[in-house]
Design an enzyme around this catalytic site. Structure first.
Site, PDB file in Angstrom:
ATOM      1  N   HIS A 146       0.823  -1.199   0.000  1.00 27.48           N
ATOM      2  CA  HIS A 146       0.000   0.000   0.000  1.00 27.48           C
ATOM      3  C   HIS A 146       0.864   1.258   0.000  1.00 27.48           C
ATOM      4  O   HIS A 146       0.459   2.300   0.472  1.00 27.48           O
ATOM      5  CB  HIS A 146      -0.911   0.038   1.233  1.00 27.48           C
ATOM      6  CG  HIS A 146      -1.846  -1.110   1.309  1.00 27.48           C
ATOM      7  ND1 HIS A 146      -1.538  -2.279   1.949  1.00 27.48           N
ATOM      8  CD2 HIS A 146      -3.089  -1.278   0.809  1.00 27.48           C
ATOM      9  CE1 HIS A 146      -2.549  -3.119   1.849  1.00 27.48           C
ATOM     10  NE2 HIS A 146      -3.496  -2.542   1.163  1.00 27.48           N
ATOM     11  N   ASP A 206       1.513   4.546   4.761  1.00 28.82           N
ATOM     12  CA  ASP A 206       1.365   4.328   3.327  1.00 28.82           C
ATOM     13  C   ASP A 206       1.036   5.595   2.552  1.00 28.82           C
ATOM     14  O   ASP A 206       0.817   5.542   1.347  1.00 28.82           O
ATOM     15  CB  ASP A 206       0.295   3.257   3.055  1.00 28.82           C
ATOM     16  CG  ASP A 206      -1.054   3.610   3.654  1.00 28.82           C
ATOM     17  OD1 ASP A 206      -1.201   4.753   4.140  1.00 28.82           O
ATOM     18  OD2 ASP A 206      -1.948   2.765   3.628  1.00 28.82           O
ATOM     19  N   HIS A 239      -3.373   8.958   3.856  1.00 28.97           N
ATOM     20  CA  HIS A 239      -4.345   9.459   4.829  1.00 28.97           C
ATOM     21  C   HIS A 239      -5.039  10.725   4.327  1.00 28.97           C
ATOM     22  O   HIS A 239      -6.247  10.886   4.516  1.00 28.97           O
ATOM     23  CB  HIS A 239      -3.678   9.742   6.171  1.00 28.97           C
ATOM     24  CG  HIS A 239      -4.648  10.173   7.233  1.00 28.97           C
ATOM     25  ND1 HIS A 239      -5.589   9.330   7.763  1.00 28.97           N
ATOM     26  CD2 HIS A 239      -4.853  11.386   7.838  1.00 28.97           C
ATOM     27  CE1 HIS A 239      -6.326   9.980   8.656  1.00 28.97           C
ATOM     28  NE2 HIS A 239      -5.904  11.216   8.716  1.00 28.97           N
ATOM     29  N   GLY A 240      -4.280  11.603   3.697  1.00 35.40           N
ATOM     30  CA  GLY A 240      -4.896  12.821   3.168  1.00 35.40           C
ATOM     31  C   GLY A 240      -5.944  12.508   2.120  1.00 35.40           C
ATOM     32  O   GLY A 240      -7.035  13.080   2.126  1.00 35.40           O
ATOM     33  N   THR A 283      -9.108   2.273   7.655  1.00 35.74           N
ATOM     34  CA  THR A 283      -9.400   2.369   9.082  1.00 35.74           C
ATOM     35  C   THR A 283     -10.099   3.668   9.416  1.00 35.74           C
ATOM     36  O   THR A 283     -11.092   3.698  10.144  1.00 35.74           O
ATOM     37  CB  THR A 283      -8.103   2.253   9.893  1.00 35.74           C
ATOM     38  OG1 THR A 283      -7.416   1.050   9.522  1.00 35.74           O
ATOM     39  CG2 THR A 283      -8.390   2.228  11.385  1.00 35.74           C
ATOM     40  N   GLY A 304      -3.511  10.902  11.684  1.00 36.91           N
ATOM     41  CA  GLY A 304      -4.891  10.761  12.141  1.00 36.91           C
ATOM     42  C   GLY A 304      -5.223  11.726  13.261  1.00 36.91           C
ATOM     43  O   GLY A 304      -6.325  12.289  13.313  1.00 36.91           O
TER      44      GLY A 304
END
Length: 569
Positions: A217, A393, A396-397, A439, A553
């Site tokens: 990923h 990985d 997230h953005g 997640t 996060g």
């Protein structure tokens, strides 16, 4: 980089649409992924695989007679949502129960687990087997807590072969677990991979080196090595995989299934060069190779790299490893794929109930906040991706943008139907979960649903109910994710935020004052995560690499809570 792109945010959907058009005799599109285009025998166990997109042939390329009955397809490198899981399983199920197979990643575990619970409540026998073949991601005594990479194809093929042979769900599940227990993989990367539409890769590999122990990923390897000849790379990979060879007992006699897997940009000729040495080394260890695969099975967009997977076979595992199959990306033996066309009826969830005027008016404010969430996430996307790529990985953005965009769109649809607050947040949570996957998608989607559960579609909430709803959303995240303060996750910012709300819920202060204080606590705590070594999530495998960088996060949580504070101003 990826060159053939329309809208980067729709890349996965566009790719899946083209895939089904290219293989109409094998697959058909359903909500959440694909299922076989033809009927399977009534009572046959259904094997449903899935995960993020960007790994083709995994996972949709394995749908067809002899392997999988359906594939749940998430966004790029993001787990699919629970609603996608339930949709695909319902379309694929033949009345014999369903085995869910996916890599052991937190987002997949959450979403597939939630989907399985919903399906069981509907009367479908669903079993979960997580694949955990990557030896770089944990120690041998914690094999079940490793991540799933290219060994996926070995486990899925065995399960699919067993299902096609007419075995019952208990036996198919047992064989899938045994296949996973007997499978080991190690991979290397020569370059990073680039998300569709992005200008820079998620990570880089220094020229003249390669990263060992990569993920699929966009995670970096756990160590860097000077470039060496292919024969020496082959020796390194073989030694690491054979270090966990089981004793030659309990049916294992030295026969192995082998996959040399290209990760997206490594040419087949290079893979053949590598396999030539690997086959010699395995023979030197008195191992017999059974039906080897050399090619792409689990890729990572445009990453240059390779992985070696071995499954230590017994008689049953070998039987189903070599059993016939006919899918878009995996064909072996002779098998018929010209059965009756399967027709799948789409579920209609388009009706949105209207709420009472007071609740609908408050819902308008909630929709404005979700619009603000989208703007905030889009503005922060590059920086969130940058800090996530340091020990994660790098997506997230992108995930936050996709989730907030989907939630805001859903809220607009609810407003048009004059929905109340409870309905608006419930639908927005489901949209966030499905839009983002991963997640964070599961956690944020669950949080919105939990907060909405405090509200009513009949009345406007009091200030205390608004704060109670926020606390309920926060509690759902800690309950679902299982992280604790100090693990370097969103929870490090979330708990101080929720604690601040709890301390002031009964005070005479205004909502604006209470929320601003809590948002400041979240911001301070999020920045402090730079001093923590990750103990949970993908960053955990990279040791101290995340020191000096805050958790993405936690930062995104603080940003969105500050956005609400700004709204209340």
């Amino acid at each position: 980089m990826t060159f053939l792109v329309n809208n980067p945010e729709e890349f996965a959907a566009d790719s899946l649409k083209g895939f089904t058009a290219a293989f109409p005799n094998h697959v058909q599109l359903v909500h959440g992924g694909v299922v076989r285009a033809t009927e399977s025998p009534r009572g046959e166990v259904a094997v449903v695989v899935g995960g993020g997109s960007g790994h083709y042939p995994a996972f949709a390329g394995w749908v067809g007679p002899g392997i999988a009955h359906g594939s749940v397809c998430g966004n790029i490198f993001a787990s699919p949502s629970a609603s996608q899981v339930t949709s695909v399983v319902k379309a694929a199920d033949n009345g014999g129960g369903t085995i869910l197979l996916f890599g052991n990643y937190a987002g997949d575990v959450l979403h597939f687990g939630n989907g399985a619970n919903q399906l069981r409540a509907a009367g479908i026998d669903v079993r979960i087997v997580t694949i955990s073949d990557d030896i770089a991601s944990n120690t041998p005594d914690k094999h079940d807590d490793r991540r799933g990479i290219a060994g996926d194809v070995l486990v899925v093929k065995v399960a699919g072969g067993a299902a096609a042979a007419g075995l019952d769900i208990n036996k198919v599940e047992e064989l899938a677990r045994r296949a996973n227990t007997r499978t080991r993989t190690i991979g290397i990367a020569f370059t990073g991979c680039t998300l569709p539409g992005a200008k820079e890769p998620l990570f880089t590999v220094e020229p003249g080196t390669f990263g060992l122990g990569l993920g699929i990923h966009g995670e970096q390897g756990i160590s860097s090595h000077e470039m060496m000849p292919a024969r020496d790379i082959a020796k390194m990979l073989v030694e690491k995989v054979l270090a966990e060879e089981p004793a030659r007992e309990n049916g294992y006699t030295g026969r192995v299934a082998v996959v040399v897997n290209g990760l997206g940009a490594t040419k087949y000729e290079e893979l053949f060069v590598l396999y030539g040495t690997i086959s010699e080394l395995l023979a030197d260890h008195d191992l017999t190779v059974v039906a080897p695969i050399v090619g792409e099975q689990v890729t990572s967009l445009d990453m240059a790299g390779v992985s070696l997977s071995l499954m230590y076979l017994d008689e049953e595992l070998e039987k189903y490893w070599v059993a016939p199959a006919d899918t878009p990306a995996f064909r072996t033996g002779n098998i018929e794929n010209a059965g009756t066309r399967k027709v799948v009826e789409a579920e209609d969830n388009s009706v949105i109930p209207a709420g009472a005027p007071a609740s609908a008016e408050f819902a308008r404010s909630l929709a404005e906040i979700l619009e603000l969430f989208e703007k905030t996430a889009r503005a922060a996307e590059p920086e969130l991706g940058r800090i996530d790529a340091i020990a994660g990985d790098g997506d997230h953005g992108q995930g936050m943008t996709l989730g907030t965009t989907a939630a805001a769109k859903s809220a607009r649809e609810s407003l048009a139907a004059k929905a109340g607050a409870r309905t608006l947040l419930s639908r927005a949570g489901a949209a966030w979960s499905e839009g983002a996957g991963g997640t964070s998608g599961a956690l944020w989607g669950g949080a919105l649903a939990a907060a909405g559960g405090v509200f009513s579609d009949e009345t406007a909430p009091t200030q205390e109910e608004i704060i109670t709803a926020a606390i309920a959303g926060a509690n759902s995240i800690t309950d679902m994710g299982g992280a604790k303060v100090g693990d370097k996750t969103m929870v490090d910012a979330l708990v101080p935020f929720a604690d601040s709300l709890k301390e002031n819920i009964s005070s005479s202060k205004s909502l604006k004052e209470i929320w601003n204080t809590a948002a400041e606590a979240a911001q301070t705590a999020a920045e402090a995560t730079a001093n923590i070594t990750a103990r949970k999530g993908r960053a955990r495998t990279h040791g101290d690499a995340s020191l000096g960088t805050p958790d993405p996060g936690a930062i995104s949580f603080a940003l969105l809570m500050q956005a609400i504070a700004d709204f209340l101003q």
